[in-house]
Design a protein around this motif. Sequence first.
Motif, PDB file in Angstrom:
ATOM      1  N   VAL A   1       0.941  -4.915 -13.438  1.00 14.46           N
ATOM      2  CA  VAL A   1       0.919  -3.936 -12.353  1.00 14.46           C
ATOM      3  C   VAL A   1      -0.485  -3.346 -12.251  1.00 14.46           C
ATOM      4  O   VAL A   1      -1.145  -3.123 -13.272  1.00 14.46           O
ATOM      5  CB  VAL A   1       1.967  -2.820 -12.569  1.00 14.46           C
ATOM      6  N   LYS A   2      -0.954  -3.135 -11.017  1.00 15.07           N
ATOM      7  CA  LYS A   2      -2.256  -2.510 -10.813  1.00 15.07           C
ATOM      8  C   LYS A   2      -2.187  -1.596  -9.590  1.00 15.07           C
ATOM      9  O   LYS A   2      -1.422  -1.837  -8.654  1.00 15.07           O
ATOM     10  CB  LYS A   2      -3.366  -3.549 -10.638  1.00 15.07           C
ATOM     11  N   TYR A   3      -3.012  -0.546  -9.625  1.00 14.93           N
ATOM     12  CA  TYR A   3      -2.988   0.459  -8.566  1.00 14.93           C
ATOM     13  C   TYR A   3      -4.408   0.933  -8.306  1.00 14.93           C
ATOM     14  O   TYR A   3      -5.098   1.393  -9.227  1.00 14.93           O
ATOM     15  CB  TYR A   3      -2.099   1.636  -8.989  1.00 14.93           C
ATOM     16  N   ASP A   4      -4.863   0.798  -7.058  1.00 10.02           N
ATOM     17  CA  ASP A   4      -6.203   1.241  -6.692  1.00 10.02           C
ATOM     18  C   ASP A   4      -6.243   2.762  -6.555  1.00 10.02           C
ATOM     19  O   ASP A   4      -5.436   3.346  -5.816  1.00 10.02           O
ATOM     20  CB  ASP A   4      -6.632   0.613  -5.360  1.00 10.02           C
ATOM     21  N   LEU A   5      -7.170   3.397  -7.242  1.00 12.51           N
ATOM     22  CA  LEU A   5      -7.362   4.839  -7.080  1.00 12.51           C
ATOM     23  C   LEU A   5      -8.199   5.160  -5.839  1.00 12.51           C
ATOM     24  O   LEU A   5      -8.120   6.264  -5.305  1.00 12.51           O
ATOM     25  CB  LEU A   5      -8.046   5.411  -8.326  1.00 12.51           C
ATOM     26  N   ASN A   6      -8.977   4.210  -5.383  1.00 13.67           N
ATOM     27  CA  ASN A   6      -9.786   4.415  -4.174  1.00 13.67           C
ATOM     28  C   ASN A   6      -8.949   4.109  -2.933  1.00 13.67           C
ATOM     29  O   ASN A   6      -8.147   3.160  -2.926  1.00 13.67           O
ATOM     30  CB  ASN A   6     -11.008   3.508  -4.190  1.00 13.67           C
TER      31      ASN A   6
ATOM     32  N   VAL B   1      -5.146   9.248   7.177  1.00 10.56           N
ATOM     33  CA  VAL B   1      -4.146   9.226   6.106  1.00 10.56           C
ATOM     34  C   VAL B   1      -4.586   8.174   5.098  1.00 10.56           C
ATOM     35  O   VAL B   1      -4.787   7.008   5.453  1.00 10.56           O
ATOM     36  CB  VAL B   1      -2.739   8.891   6.650  1.00 10.56           C
ATOM     37  N   ASP B   2      -4.750   8.579   3.845  1.00  8.38           N
ATOM     38  CA  ASP B   2      -5.206   7.649   2.815  1.00  8.38           C
ATOM     39  C   ASP B   2      -4.126   6.632   2.465  1.00  8.38           C
ATOM     40  O   ASP B   2      -2.933   6.970   2.379  1.00  8.38           O
ATOM     41  CB  ASP B   2      -5.618   8.401   1.548  1.00  8.38           C
ATOM     42  N   GLN B   3      -4.564   5.392   2.232  1.00  9.60           N
ATOM     43  CA  GLN B   3      -3.691   4.319   1.757  1.00  9.60           C
ATOM     44  C   GLN B   3      -4.330   3.702   0.521  1.00  9.60           C
ATOM     45  O   GLN B   3      -5.541   3.459   0.496  1.00  9.60           O
ATOM     46  CB  GLN B   3      -3.508   3.243   2.830  1.00  9.60           C
ATOM     47  N   ARG B   4      -3.494   3.443  -0.475  1.00  9.22           N
ATOM     48  CA  ARG B   4      -4.003   2.870  -1.713  1.00  9.22           C
ATOM     49  C   ARG B   4      -3.209   1.614  -2.069  1.00  9.22           C
ATOM     50  O   ARG B   4      -1.988   1.621  -2.019  1.00  9.22           O
ATOM     51  CB  ARG B   4      -3.941   3.895  -2.845  1.00  9.22           C
ATOM     52  N   ASN B   5      -3.940   0.587  -2.427  1.00  8.64           N
ATOM     53  CA  ASN B   5      -3.323  -0.707  -2.728  1.00  8.64           C
ATOM     54  C   ASN B   5      -2.559  -0.662  -4.050  1.00  8.64           C
ATOM     55  O   ASN B   5      -3.015  -0.068  -5.034  1.00  8.64           O
ATOM     56  CB  ASN B   5      -4.415  -1.774  -2.806  1.00  8.64           C
ATOM     57  N   VAL B   6      -1.381  -1.308  -4.087  1.00  9.11           N
ATOM     58  CA  VAL B   6      -0.577  -1.390  -5.298  1.00  9.11           C
ATOM     59  C   VAL B   6      -0.014  -2.803  -5.395  1.00  9.11           C
ATOM     60  O   VAL B   6       0.337  -3.415  -4.389  1.00  9.11           O
ATOM     61  CB  VAL B   6       0.562  -0.344  -5.303  1.00  9.11           C
ATOM     62  N   SER B   7       0.031  -3.337  -6.624  1.00  4.54           N
ATOM     63  CA  SER B   7       0.452  -4.727  -6.839  1.00  4.54           C
ATOM     64  C   SER B   7       1.395  -4.817  -8.029  1.00  4.54           C
ATOM     65  O   SER B   7       1.229  -4.086  -9.014  1.00  4.54           O
ATOM     66  CB  SER B   7      -0.743  -5.646  -7.061  1.00  4.54           C
ATOM     67  N   LEU B   8       2.322  -5.755  -7.958  1.00  2.00           N
ATOM     68  CA  LEU B   8       3.260  -6.026  -9.047  1.00  2.00           C
ATOM     69  C   LEU B   8       3.500  -7.523  -9.118  1.00  2.00           C
ATOM     70  O   LEU B   8       3.819  -8.133  -8.097  1.00  2.00           O
ATOM     71  CB  LEU B   8       4.583  -5.288  -8.832  1.00  2.00           C
ATOM     72  N   GLY B   9       3.336  -8.109 -10.297  1.00  2.00           N
ATOM     73  CA  GLY B   9       3.540  -9.543 -10.400  1.00  2.00           C
ATOM     74  C   GLY B   9       3.526 -10.018 -11.838  1.00  2.00           C
ATOM     75  O   GLY B   9       3.762  -9.258 -12.776  1.00  2.00           O
TER      76      GLY B   9
ATOM     77  N   ALA C   1       0.845  -1.194   0.000  1.00  2.00           N
ATOM     78  CA  ALA C   1       0.000   0.000   0.000  1.00  2.00           C
ATOM     79  C   ALA C   1       0.878   1.241   0.000  1.00  2.00           C
ATOM     80  O   ALA C   1       1.910   1.298   0.690  1.00  2.00           O
ATOM     81  CB  ALA C   1      -0.924   0.007   1.216  1.00  2.00           C
ATOM     82  N   ILE C   2       0.482   2.218  -0.798  1.00  2.00           N
ATOM     83  CA  ILE C   2       1.157   3.514  -0.814  1.00  2.00           C
ATOM     84  C   ILE C   2       0.421   4.430   0.152  1.00  2.00           C
ATOM     85  O   ILE C   2      -0.762   4.730  -0.028  1.00  2.00           O
ATOM     86  CB  ILE C   2       1.178   4.101  -2.233  1.00  2.00           C
TER      87      ILE C   2
ATOM     88  N   TYR D   1     -11.806   0.669  -7.640  1.00  2.00           N
ATOM     89  CA  TYR D   1     -11.503   1.065  -9.010  1.00  2.00           C
ATOM     90  C   TYR D   1     -10.047   1.500  -9.080  1.00  2.00           C
ATOM     91  O   TYR D   1      -9.468   1.994  -8.104  1.00  2.00           O
ATOM     92  CB  TYR D   1     -12.422   2.198  -9.489  1.00  2.00           C
ATOM     93  N   GLY D   2      -9.438   1.286 -10.235  1.00  2.00           N
ATOM     94  CA  GLY D   2      -8.022   1.627 -10.357  1.00  2.00           C
ATOM     95  C   GLY D   2      -7.515   1.489 -11.780  1.00  2.00           C
ATOM     96  O   GLY D   2      -8.266   1.258 -12.726  1.00  2.00           O
ATOM     97  N   LEU D   3      -6.197   1.621 -11.903  1.00  2.00           N
ATOM     98  CA  LEU D   3      -5.502   1.530 -13.188  1.00  2.00           C
ATOM     99  C   LEU D   3      -4.657   0.263 -13.207  1.00  2.00           C
ATOM    100  O   LEU D   3      -4.143  -0.175 -12.175  1.00  2.00           O
ATOM    101  CB  LEU D   3      -4.613   2.757 -13.403  1.00  2.00           C
TER     102      LEU D   3
END
Length: 357
Positions: free
Chosen positions: A331-336, A344-352, A161-162, A316-318
Amino acid sequence: MRTITMYLLGLVTLLMIQNLSAQEEYENKIEILKEQKAKITQQEKEALMYEVENINQRLQDGNLTEEEANLLKQKAAEKRALNIENRIAIVDNQINLLERNQGKMLVLMELDTLTEQGIRLGVDINGKPAILFKTKNWKREIVYDRRTYSDFVMAVGLNNAIVEGQSLNDSPYKIGGSRFFEMGWQWRTRLFKNSNFVRLNYGFSFQFNGLKPKDNQYFVALDDGQTELQEFEFDLNKSKFRMDNLVFPMHFEFGPSKLKTTEETMRYSLRNQFRLGLGGYAGFNMGTRQKLKYDLNGDNVKDKLKRGYNTNDLVYGLSAYAGVDGVLLYVKYDLNPIFKNAAVDQRNVSLGLRFDL
């Protein structure tokens, strides 16, 4: 006597309806065959156009001389002209047979093309190539140009998470221990008639995003509607937080392909070809759960907690992927944000890696 008369009348009525139905059925078949005659010429002309484009491309690439290209075009035109003549003759013969016999024709099964697996190859009543299965009462038509294909999709890799105002290096979650898994089904449709360079990929996927907090921490849902990390009162052997999502991805996919044509089919192959996909996804959260393992007075305790944890219902994300054939970097990144009303907002990010099977 009255009952017998009613049965006889019913039987006669049934036979009349059956004969009328058979008459209508064979007349419909004849109309379909007549319509097919008009389509044959169009289909063969389109096939000739694709062959000529392929020859022109080979000429442009320097693989053919001008004389060789003209000769190939002439042979292709002669072949398609003969195809039109022969296929129309076949349809005319079918129409004559149906009209002469009013739809009732005998078939010599031993003369059919029959493989060892019981599969017959031929044409259906519409004049289209078809595969007939001896042991099953159904058939599958061979489509000349398939614009849409489908694949099973599976992806696996690292998740994190970012956190707003922090770098990924300062993440409160373990880099190697936090993972994601995704599986679903996608359809791939060619957007242009004479080119397969751009495709639209769409479908559905189940995403399982996991986070493993550091420093003996776990998630706690507070009364004020927020969720935060707190230190656990015992030494944790495992702390895992997982979000299960159902999403509907959509990507524009770019990349070359190989054109393969035969008398009956035209196919674009992505085998050993580079692919790049750019797009996103949207869906909803199906559930959130937390798993804790720790020692309590010498006993191994496992707590499985399924709660809302104030996570967002909409997801939802990119996303993007790139690779060769069916093995792709993903790679995917949640905009929500993960949590509602978070300080403090946290957004999920994945790489695989993603696999289109």
